[in-house]
Design an enzyme around this catalytic site. Structure first.
Site, PDB file in Angstrom:
ATOM      1  N   GLY A 291       0.842  -1.204   0.000  1.00 57.42           N
ATOM      2  CA  GLY A 291       0.000   0.000   0.000  1.00 57.42           C
ATOM      3  C   GLY A 291       0.873   1.248   0.000  1.00 57.42           C
TER       4      GLY A 291
ATOM      5  N   GLY B 255      -3.288  -0.839  -7.610  1.00 55.68           N
ATOM      6  CA  GLY B 255      -2.516  -2.063  -7.828  1.00 55.68           C
ATOM      7  C   GLY B 255      -2.093  -2.190  -9.290  1.00 55.68           C
ATOM      8  N   ASP B 256      -3.005  -1.880 -10.197  1.00 56.06           N
ATOM      9  CA  ASP B 256      -2.669  -1.933 -11.625  1.00 56.06           C
ATOM     10  C   ASP B 256      -1.675  -0.823 -11.963  1.00 56.06           C
ATOM     11  OD1 ASP B 256      -4.500  -3.989 -11.829  1.00 56.06           O
ATOM     12  OD2 ASP B 256      -6.144  -2.642 -12.349  1.00 56.06           O
TER      13      ASP B 256
ATOM     14  N   ASP C 121     -10.544   4.529 -12.775  1.00 56.51           N
ATOM     15  CA  ASP C 121      -9.595   3.501 -12.345  1.00 56.51           C
ATOM     16  C   ASP C 121      -8.204   3.716 -12.936  1.00 56.51           C
ATOM     17  OD1 ASP C 121     -11.890   2.587 -11.254  1.00 56.51           O
ATOM     18  OD2 ASP C 121     -11.836   0.593 -12.163  1.00 56.51           O
TER      19      ASP C 121
END
Ligand SMILES: O=C(O)C(=O)C[C@H](O)[C@H](O)COP(=O)(O)O
Length: 316
Positions: free
Chosen positions: A230, A261-262, A298
């Site tokens: 993180g 994360g991506d 995103d």
């Protein structure tokens, strides 16, 4: 120039505009392009890498919306097919002041879940330096699982670096034990395994980065394990014995954590494609993971080369 390829399910995401309302309460939403592997492709393409995306979309308004954004991004579309038979998937996410938003998917039986595994053998692997896969595509159907295993096989036989992000989506799997078994099986074929710390705990039962790394490095093919911690950064360990912690970057305001994360995968793979050191690649991963949380969609927080170097210079 080394090329990159990924396979996945593209989605439309509807992001709630009002803060701290549940998906039951929220009334207005903004539409963006999403999907874990497509996020990685869009991010790498924005950084001027040569990117191929493999998938199937429905010939419908959401499919058109996604194709339009893929074409504008300059991602190669040779391995994308369209179908009239099945629809493009979509999902909703709410907006929260702290933590991760809630998500709800409409993707069962989607076009991408009907991908034909025979298409994998039609891919030209000759210029590929990195292939990235995640557990999501395998969870969609048994045919998709077959396609993913075949793609892993091709990568392994040609010594192409295979990066693997578990991307656990419990809602897509029959049950937790199937998810764990299948995900660890897919991970065993990867050169680089990069789980988040919470995912690793589900997959192998420990939050100790060293224990996690050793669990995955026991597999013959796996050379590098990177554990995403993180905002703190990431821990890495290699089969050759090097290890270390690479600190993360702080951002002032966290808007939405989906896509971080991506974003990490984008930075890491960008480093690998451009022959950086492992430490530098992980640091790019941390930087783009941090930049990702500052925007609502995103993948719209992922930088171009100028924005990345500006971010790195102002966060030294
Ligand atoms: O494809 C899916 O299943 C999705 O949920 C779409 C999301 O765009 C990404 O998966 C974000 O993934 P993270 O970067 O791990 O937050």
């Amino acid at each position: 120039m080394p090329e990159f390829l990924s396979i996945g399910e593209p989605l439309v995401v509807f992001a709630a505009e009002d803060k701290d309302q549940s998906l039951v309460e929220a009334e207005s939403f903004k539409k963006y392009v999403a999907g874990a592997e497509l996020n990685v492709c869009l991010g790498l393409s924005k950084l001027n890498n040569i990117v191929h995306y493999v998938s199937m979309l429905g010939r419908d308004p959401f499919g058109e919306f996604i194709i339009d954004s893929i074409q504008r991004s300059k991602i190669k579309t040779d391995y994308i097919s369209l179908t009239d038979k099945y629809k493009t998937g979509f999902y909703f996410k709410n907006k929260v002041s702290t933590g991760d938003p809630n998500t709800f998917y409409f993707r069962a039986g989607s076009a991408a879940s009907h991908f034909d595994a025979a298409k994998i053998s039609q891919i030209d692997f000759s210029n590929l330096k990195v292939i990235h896969v995640t557990g999501i595509f395998a969870a969609l159907s048994s045919e998709n699982m077959k396609a993913l295993l075949e793609l892993e096989n091709f990568a392994n036989n040609r010594n192409i670096m295979l990066t693997f992000d578990p991307n656990l989506r419990p809602a897509l799997w029959k049950n937790q034990s199937t998810m764990i078994r299948a995900t660890n099986h897919l991970a065993a074929n990867a050169t680089v395994v990069m789980p988040g710390i919470n995912e690793a705990e589900i997959l192998m039962g420990s939050r100790d980065p060293k224990a996690i790394a050793e669990f995955y490095l026991k597999r013959k093919r796996t050379q590098i394990v990177v554990i995403k911690l993180g905002a703190k950064g990431a821990y890495f360990q290699t089969k050759q014995g090097s290890s270390g912690f690479i600190p993360g970057y702080k951002v002032n305001t966290v808007v939405d954590t989906v896509g971080a994360g991506d974003g990490f995968a984008v930075g890491f793979i960008h480093g690998i494609l451009n022959s950086c050191s492992l430490q530098q690649a992980i640091s790019y991963g941390n930087a783009i993971g941090a930049m990702a949380v500052t925007s609502e969609g995103d993948n719209d927080g992922y930088p171009d080369l100028k924005q990345l170097s500006r971010f790195l210079n102002s966060n030294q």
